[in-house]
Design a protein around this motif. Structure first.
Motif, PDB file in Angstrom:
ATOM      1  N   MET A   1       0.829  -1.201   0.000  1.00 24.68           N
ATOM      2  CA  MET A   1       0.000   0.000   0.000  1.00 24.68           C
ATOM      3  C   MET A   1       0.872   1.263   0.000  1.00 24.68           C
ATOM      4  SD  MET A   1      -3.083   0.829  -0.090  1.00 24.68           S
ATOM      5  CE  MET A   1      -4.314   1.976   0.341  1.00 24.68           C
ATOM      6  N   LYS A   2       2.026   1.198   0.680  1.00 23.45           N
ATOM      7  CA  LYS A   2       2.914   2.360   0.735  1.00 23.45           C
ATOM      8  C   LYS A   2       3.423   2.723  -0.656  1.00 23.45           C
ATOM      9  CE  LYS A   2       6.925   4.286   2.989  1.00 23.45           C
ATOM     10  NZ  LYS A   2       8.046   4.127   3.877  1.00 23.45           N
ATOM     11  N   LYS A   3       3.746   1.722  -1.477  1.00 23.25           N
ATOM     12  CA  LYS A   3       4.230   1.994  -2.839  1.00 23.25           C
ATOM     13  C   LYS A   3       3.145   2.666  -3.677  1.00 23.25           C
ATOM     14  CE  LYS A   3       8.057  -1.003  -3.740  1.00 23.25           C
ATOM     15  NZ  LYS A   3       9.036  -0.103  -4.314  1.00 23.25           N
ATOM     16  N   ILE A   4       1.901   2.264  -3.468  1.00 23.92           N
ATOM     17  CA  ILE A   4       0.799   2.865  -4.219  1.00 23.92           C
ATOM     18  C   ILE A   4       0.634   4.332  -3.833  1.00 23.92           C
ATOM     19  CG2 ILE A   4      -1.705   2.835  -4.579  1.00 23.92           C
ATOM     20  CD1 ILE A   4      -1.543  -0.231  -4.311  1.00 23.92           C
ATOM     21  N   THR A   5       0.659   4.631  -2.537  1.00 23.29           N
ATOM     22  CA  THR A   5       0.513   6.027  -2.118  1.00 23.29           C
ATOM     23  C   THR A   5       1.718   6.864  -2.539  1.00 23.29           C
ATOM     24  OG1 THR A   5       1.384   5.532   0.086  1.00 23.29           O
ATOM     25  CG2 THR A   5      -1.008   5.513  -0.180  1.00 23.29           C
ATOM     26  N   GLU A   6       2.912   6.278  -2.514  1.00 19.76           N
ATOM     27  CA  GLU A   6       4.086   7.006  -2.994  1.00 19.76           C
ATOM     28  C   GLU A   6       3.939   7.326  -4.480  1.00 19.76           C
ATOM     29  OE1 GLU A   6       7.529   4.662  -2.105  1.00 19.76           O
ATOM     30  OE2 GLU A   6       7.471   5.154   0.026  1.00 19.76           O
ATOM     31  N   PHE A   7       3.411   6.378  -5.245  1.00 20.83           N
ATOM     32  CA  PHE A   7       3.228   6.602  -6.677  1.00 20.83           C
ATOM     33  C   PHE A   7       2.150   7.648  -6.935  1.00 20.83           C
ATOM     34  CE2 PHE A   7       0.932   5.638 -10.618  1.00 20.83           C
ATOM     35  CZ  PHE A   7       1.946   5.854 -11.524  1.00 20.83           C
ATOM     36  N   LEU A   8       0.993   7.493  -6.294  1.00 17.86           N
ATOM     37  CA  LEU A   8      -0.140   8.381  -6.552  1.00 17.86           C
ATOM     38  C   LEU A   8       0.063   9.787  -6.018  1.00 17.86           C
ATOM     39  CD1 LEU A   8      -3.373   6.301  -5.965  1.00 17.86           C
ATOM     40  CD2 LEU A   8      -2.432   7.124  -8.092  1.00 17.86           C
ATOM     41  N   TYR A   9       0.698   9.911  -4.883  1.00 23.96           N
ATOM     42  CA  TYR A   9       0.799  11.210  -4.232  1.00 23.96           C
ATOM     43  C   TYR A   9       2.203  11.801  -4.274  1.00 23.96           C
ATOM     44  CZ  TYR A   9      -3.742   9.689  -2.645  1.00 23.96           C
ATOM     45  OH  TYR A   9      -5.028   9.233  -2.610  1.00 23.96           O
ATOM     46  N   GLY A  10       3.148  11.074  -4.861  1.00 23.94           N
ATOM     47  CA  GLY A  10       4.493  11.593  -5.011  1.00 23.94           C
ATOM     48  C   GLY A  10       5.222  11.797  -3.708  1.00 23.94           C
ATOM     49  N   SER A  11       4.845  11.083  -2.671  1.00 25.25           N
ATOM     50  CA  SER A  11       5.434  11.281  -1.353  1.00 25.25           C
ATOM     51  C   SER A  11       6.809  10.632  -1.254  1.00 25.25           C
ATOM     52  CB  SER A  11       4.524  10.697  -0.273  1.00 25.25           C
ATOM     53  OG  SER A  11       3.278  11.338  -0.288  1.00 25.25           O
ATOM     54  N   GLU A  12       7.788  11.448  -0.908  1.00 26.81           N
ATOM     55  CA  GLU A  12       9.140  10.943  -0.671  1.00 26.81           C
ATOM     56  C   GLU A  12       9.746  11.768   0.463  1.00 26.81           C
ATOM     57  OE1 GLU A  12      13.365  11.361  -2.852  1.00 26.81           O
ATOM     58  OE2 GLU A  12      11.762  10.554  -4.112  1.00 26.81           O
ATOM     59  N   GLU A  13      10.104  11.112   1.542  1.00 35.39           N
ATOM     60  CA  GLU A  13      10.647  11.820   2.699  1.00 35.39           C
ATOM     61  C   GLU A  13      12.073  12.293   2.435  1.00 35.39           C
ATOM     62  OE1 GLU A  13      10.225   9.326   6.119  1.00 35.39           O
ATOM     63  OE2 GLU A  13       8.038   9.363   6.006  1.00 35.39           O
ATOM     64  N   PHE A  14      12.474  13.381   3.102  1.00 34.23           N
ATOM     65  CA  PHE A  14      13.835  13.902   2.980  1.00 34.23           C
ATOM     66  C   PHE A  14      14.284  14.437   4.330  1.00 34.23           C
ATOM     67  CE2 PHE A  14      11.270  17.664   2.319  1.00 34.23           C
ATOM     68  CZ  PHE A  14      11.926  18.607   3.089  1.00 34.23           C
ATOM     69  N   GLU A  15      15.589  14.583   4.464  1.00 35.18           N
ATOM     70  CA  GLU A  15      16.178  15.219   5.642  1.00 35.18           C
ATOM     71  C   GLU A  15      17.521  15.810   5.250  1.00 35.18           C
ATOM     72  OE1 GLU A  15      15.899  13.643   9.814  1.00 35.18           O
ATOM     73  OE2 GLU A  15      18.050  13.327   9.462  1.00 35.18           O
ATOM     74  N   PHE A  16      17.682  17.119   5.487  1.00 36.01           N
ATOM     75  CA  PHE A  16      18.937  17.816   5.229  1.00 36.01           C
ATOM     76  C   PHE A  16      19.494  18.277   6.563  1.00 36.01           C
ATOM     77  CE2 PHE A  16      16.290  19.358   1.470  1.00 36.01           C
ATOM     78  CZ  PHE A  16      16.733  18.350   0.632  1.00 36.01           C
ATOM     79  N   VAL A  17      20.797  18.136   6.732  1.00 39.24           N
ATOM     80  CA  VAL A  17      21.464  18.592   7.947  1.00 39.24           C
ATOM     81  C   VAL A  17      22.468  19.669   7.564  1.00 39.24           C
ATOM     82  CG1 VAL A  17      22.859  17.906   9.920  1.00 39.24           C
ATOM     83  CG2 VAL A  17      21.173  16.308   8.996  1.00 39.24           C
ATOM     84  N   PHE A  87       8.711  15.415  -0.103  1.00 38.40           N
ATOM     85  CA  PHE A  87       8.419  15.904  -1.447  1.00 38.40           C
ATOM     86  C   PHE A  87       7.081  15.274  -1.815  1.00 38.40           C
ATOM     87  CE2 PHE A  87      13.105  16.220  -1.783  1.00 38.40           C
ATOM     88  CZ  PHE A  87      13.203  17.517  -2.256  1.00 38.40           C
ATOM     89  N   ARG A  88       6.138  16.093  -2.275  1.00 41.51           N
ATOM     90  CA  ARG A  88       4.821  15.558  -2.630  1.00 41.51           C
ATOM     91  C   ARG A  88       4.214  16.385  -3.746  1.00 41.51           C
ATOM     92  NH1 ARG A  88       1.024  19.055  -0.990  1.00 41.51           N
ATOM     93  NH2 ARG A  88       1.301  20.253   0.896  1.00 41.51           N
ATOM     94  N   PHE A  89       3.140  15.814  -4.321  1.00 49.34           N
ATOM     95  CA  PHE A  89       2.387  16.558  -5.327  1.00 49.34           C
ATOM     96  C   PHE A  89       1.561  17.638  -4.628  1.00 49.34           C
ATOM     97  CE2 PHE A  89       2.039  12.469  -8.048  1.00 49.34           C
ATOM     98  CZ  PHE A  89       3.267  12.720  -8.609  1.00 49.34           C
ATOM     99  N   HIS A  90       1.092  18.588  -5.411  1.00 46.05           N
ATOM    100  CA  HIS A  90       0.167  19.607  -4.917  1.00 46.05           C
ATOM    101  C   HIS A  90      -1.095  18.910  -4.411  1.00 46.05           C
ATOM    102  CE1 HIS A  90      -2.645  22.986  -5.071  1.00 46.05           C
ATOM    103  NE2 HIS A  90      -1.564  23.757  -4.958  1.00 46.05           N
ATOM    104  N   ARG A  91      -1.740  19.479  -3.407  1.00 45.62           N
ATOM    105  CA  ARG A  91      -2.944  18.862  -2.808  1.00 45.62           C
ATOM    106  C   ARG A  91      -4.072  18.686  -3.835  1.00 45.62           C
ATOM    107  NH1 ARG A  91      -1.473  16.095   1.440  1.00 45.62           N
ATOM    108  NH2 ARG A  91      -0.562  17.350   3.073  1.00 45.62           N
ATOM    109  N   PHE A  92      -4.215  19.602  -4.761  1.00 44.19           N
ATOM    110  CA  PHE A  92      -5.255  19.457  -5.781  1.00 44.19           C
ATOM    111  C   PHE A  92      -4.994  18.228  -6.649  1.00 44.19           C
ATOM    112  CE2 PHE A  92      -6.848  20.129 -10.083  1.00 44.19           C
ATOM    113  CZ  PHE A  92      -8.204  20.268  -9.816  1.00 44.19           C
ATOM    114  N   VAL A  93      -3.740  18.007  -7.001  1.00 40.71           N
ATOM    115  CA  VAL A  93      -3.380  16.841  -7.820  1.00 40.71           C
ATOM    116  C   VAL A  93      -3.639  15.560  -7.024  1.00 40.71           C
ATOM    117  CG1 VAL A  93      -1.471  15.649  -8.986  1.00 40.71           C
ATOM    118  CG2 VAL A  93      -1.715  18.132  -9.176  1.00 40.71           C
TER     119      VAL A  93
END
Length: 166
Positions: A1-17, A87-93
């Motif tokens: 299910m996580k792969k589907i939501t990552e694909f559909l919503y473009g969700s990718e976590e990040f962290e910069f130090v 990183f994610r898609f716009h909420r409308f998308v």
């Protein structure tokens, strides 16, 4: 299910130090991010505050609804500053893609009922559901392909903005 939501919503976590205090990191990033759309040159556009950071890459005369938006927040870890989020898609998308694929589920369910009731007349209905699914997946993949460099561009420009003069 996580792969589907990552694909559909473009969700990718990040962290910069960063090796700068949080106040300096916020101020430097604010200076590197415009709050209004750019008409003549590409750049980072969005809002930067101590509570939330929302940034997108804007390229003049180019529109892609599937481009990634950086949404995150600053936190302090000793002498280091951490910018983390997603990183994610716009909420409308995201809402549109939920509607699109939800409609496909409804279509396939209703088409299956129709085929079960009258197989000789409704045999083509599930094919339309499959075609709509392929179109939706293709649309997301094409949009992601057009914005394939945006995440790295944002990462580089955020790092350059915060690390300058350090």
């Amino acid at each position: 299910m996580k792969k589907i939501t990552e694909f559909l919503y473009g969700s990718e976590e990040f962290e910069f130090v960063f090796d700068v205090p949080i106040e300096i990191a916020i101020e430097r990033l604010k200076k590197g991010v415009s709050t209004t759309s750019r008409l003549t040159s590409e750049g980072m556009v969005g809002n930067v505050s101590s509570d939330i950071v929302k940034i997108q890459r804007v390229i003049p005369m180019v529109q892609n609804s599937f481009k990634p938006f950086l949404v995150g927040s600053f936190s302090s870890d000793g002498n280091k500053t951490v910018l983390s989020g997603v990183f994610r898609f716009h909420r409308f998308v995201q809402a549109f893609m939920t509607f699109w694929f939800g409609f496909i589920v409804l279509w396939v369910t209703m088409a299956s009922v129709a085929v079960a009731a009258k197989p000789t007349e409704a045999w083509s209905f599930p094919i339309f559901g499959f075609l709509m699914l392929c179109f939706g997946v293709g649309l997301v993949k094409l949009g992601k392909w057009f914005s394939r460099n945006d995440k790295e561009w944002l990462k580089d420009n955020i790092s350059n903005a915060i690390n300058k003069n350090s």
